[in-house]
Design a protein around this motif. Sequence first.
Motif, PDB file in Angstrom:
ATOM      1  N   ALA A 112       0.756  -1.160   0.019  1.00 46.60           N
ATOM      2  CA  ALA A 112      -0.074   0.096   0.028  1.00 46.60           C
ATOM      3  C   ALA A 112       0.924   1.171  -0.001  1.00 46.60           C
ATOM      4  O   ALA A 112       1.638   1.629   0.917  1.00 46.60           O
ATOM      5  CB  ALA A 112      -0.870   0.059   1.166  1.00 46.60           C
ATOM      6  N   GLY A 113       0.745   2.044  -0.836  1.00 50.51           N
ATOM      7  CA  GLY A 113       1.458   3.458  -1.146  1.00 50.51           C
ATOM      8  C   GLY A 113       2.633   3.389  -1.527  1.00 50.51           C
ATOM      9  O   GLY A 113       3.197   4.346  -1.857  1.00 50.51           O
ATOM     10  N   PHE A 114       3.304   2.317  -1.961  1.00 49.06           N
ATOM     11  CA  PHE A 114       4.933   2.246  -2.218  1.00 49.06           C
ATOM     12  C   PHE A 114       4.981   2.695  -3.653  1.00 49.06           C
ATOM     13  O   PHE A 114       5.918   3.677  -3.555  1.00 49.06           O
ATOM     14  CB  PHE A 114       5.271   0.784  -2.120  1.00 49.06           C
ATOM     15  N   GLU A 115       4.336   2.092  -4.496  1.00 55.05           N
ATOM     16  CA  GLU A 115       4.506   2.763  -5.872  1.00 55.05           C
ATOM     17  C   GLU A 115       4.416   4.089  -5.812  1.00 55.05           C
ATOM     18  O   GLU A 115       5.042   4.952  -6.730  1.00 55.05           O
ATOM     19  CB  GLU A 115       3.635   1.657  -6.762  1.00 55.05           C
ATOM     20  N   ALA A 116       3.355   4.702  -5.511  1.00 58.13           N
ATOM     21  CA  ALA A 116       3.111   5.959  -5.659  1.00 58.13           C
ATOM     22  C   ALA A 116       4.242   6.901  -4.814  1.00 58.13           C
ATOM     23  O   ALA A 116       4.620   7.727  -5.412  1.00 58.13           O
ATOM     24  CB  ALA A 116       1.765   6.480  -4.907  1.00 58.13           C
ATOM     25  N   ALA A 117       4.777   6.558  -3.724  1.00 56.69           N
ATOM     26  CA  ALA A 117       5.775   7.137  -3.025  1.00 56.69           C
ATOM     27  C   ALA A 117       6.893   6.959  -3.894  1.00 56.69           C
ATOM     28  O   ALA A 117       7.752   8.058  -3.890  1.00 56.69           O
ATOM     29  CB  ALA A 117       5.856   6.293  -1.667  1.00 56.69           C
TER      30      ALA A 117
END
Length: 500
Positions: free
Chosen positions: A473-478
């Motif tokens: 969760a959230g890793f790609e966007a970060a």
Amino acid sequence: MKQLNYQTLQDLNYDGYLLKDAPERILQFGEGNFMRAFVDFFIDKMNETADFNSKVVLVQPIPKFTTPDVGDFINEQEGLYTLYLRGSENGQEVSSKRVISCVSRCLNAYSDYEAVMECAKNPELRFITCNTTEAGIVYDPSCQFTDTPANSFPAKLTQFLYKRFETFAGNSKKGFIILSCELIDNNGKELEKCVLKHAEDWDLGADFISWIKEANLFCSTLVDRIVTGYPRSDADALNQENGYIDKVLNTGEIFGFWVIEGPQSIKEEFPCEKANLPILITDDHKPYKQRKVRILNGAHTSMVLGAYLAGQDIVRDCMKDDVIRGYMKQAIYQEIIPTLSLPEEELMSFVASVTDRFQNPFIDHALLAISLNSTAKWKARVMPSLKGYIEKYHTLPTCITASFAFYAAFYRGIRMEENTMIGVRNHTEEYEIKDDKAVLDFFFAHKDDDADAYAHAVCSNIDFWGEDLTQIAGFEAAVSEILKEIENKGTYAVMKDCLA
């Protein structure tokens, strides 16, 4: 000047510790710099301070490529060589010199095959140590018992053990304590598996197989010391200072730590504790391996790619920069250590040693050298901390997430040259990106992607990571957001933001 040997030292009135005569109790497969600066150093210290009274027979496990070679030089010097251990302790430069005298001779497994096998008949031989590189412990079905010698190291060892078994009629007290130092997981147990497989395939008998299992102790170990080897740039000056010619001078860092997995009874025969050496006998070496891989290697991998893109070239200089050093320390203390199982005191002590090692004034540890094969390194060294942190805190670790973006930015090349991809830092300076061909082909195919597409491609590559990191969760966007920041501000500014 005369070449180093016992007579030369006597003529020079050398007053350091020397052990000229002692029984050959250790057979060591591997004559290279690492084993001579690590294992043989510890044996020499045990001889001096714990009455170990043991000589080591070195065995070159591969054919000679040149004559003379290291083994010939060792024999010319009667097993003697000078070892310099240099580094930093508590921020201060430290250096020590020692003439190592535990080695008796060096044999070659091929040209001296019969002499090597004759060692199996020595009733006082008790230990076998080895470091035949990560590729050394493999099962090779092409090896035959009648080969002289067999090609692979496990097959060579099986031949040697069978000669021992035959010579002493299966006496259970004539087995060995085998200390495997190769850099693979469960090195000792993997070596034992290969040996047992050869014994079975070669039909060497149930009694021999039982003797392997019951009379021999295959110990998995963790070894930790940076060894820099022959000091080419100042060898002449050191020889002048010493008053003798040493063709196998060796150098390494002060820090050394050896974890041996096995029963505490090993100490009765291997007096490392009596000698007050940094050798730990434990029933489980894995937490210490995890500590080293996650903290020492993980800190390297987390930091070096971003630091290189920020204009740094060697590890020591990174430690002089408040931002880069602060980023590394935050990654270690706040994101890596919380995921480890060892007691906090042991972890903190190790971190202190890592800081000293990174600022060693005697080692120019190039960031580009550390960058080699960073894809596999990030998976092995950093990804477990990423997942452990998320599991514990249910949020992304700031520095580790940034390190993944640094890795992706470093691998964004501009062209291919044979088996190397070329990248650019600071818009002008080209550098080489070295990894497996499949890795480089992937990154070259995505070199023109925008940040969002590039982050998605890298994060979702199951072949690299063994799983789809976009599912975190959230890793790609970060990662995508950090890549954009790197494009606009550079990696140094991103590191500074991590500390805010």
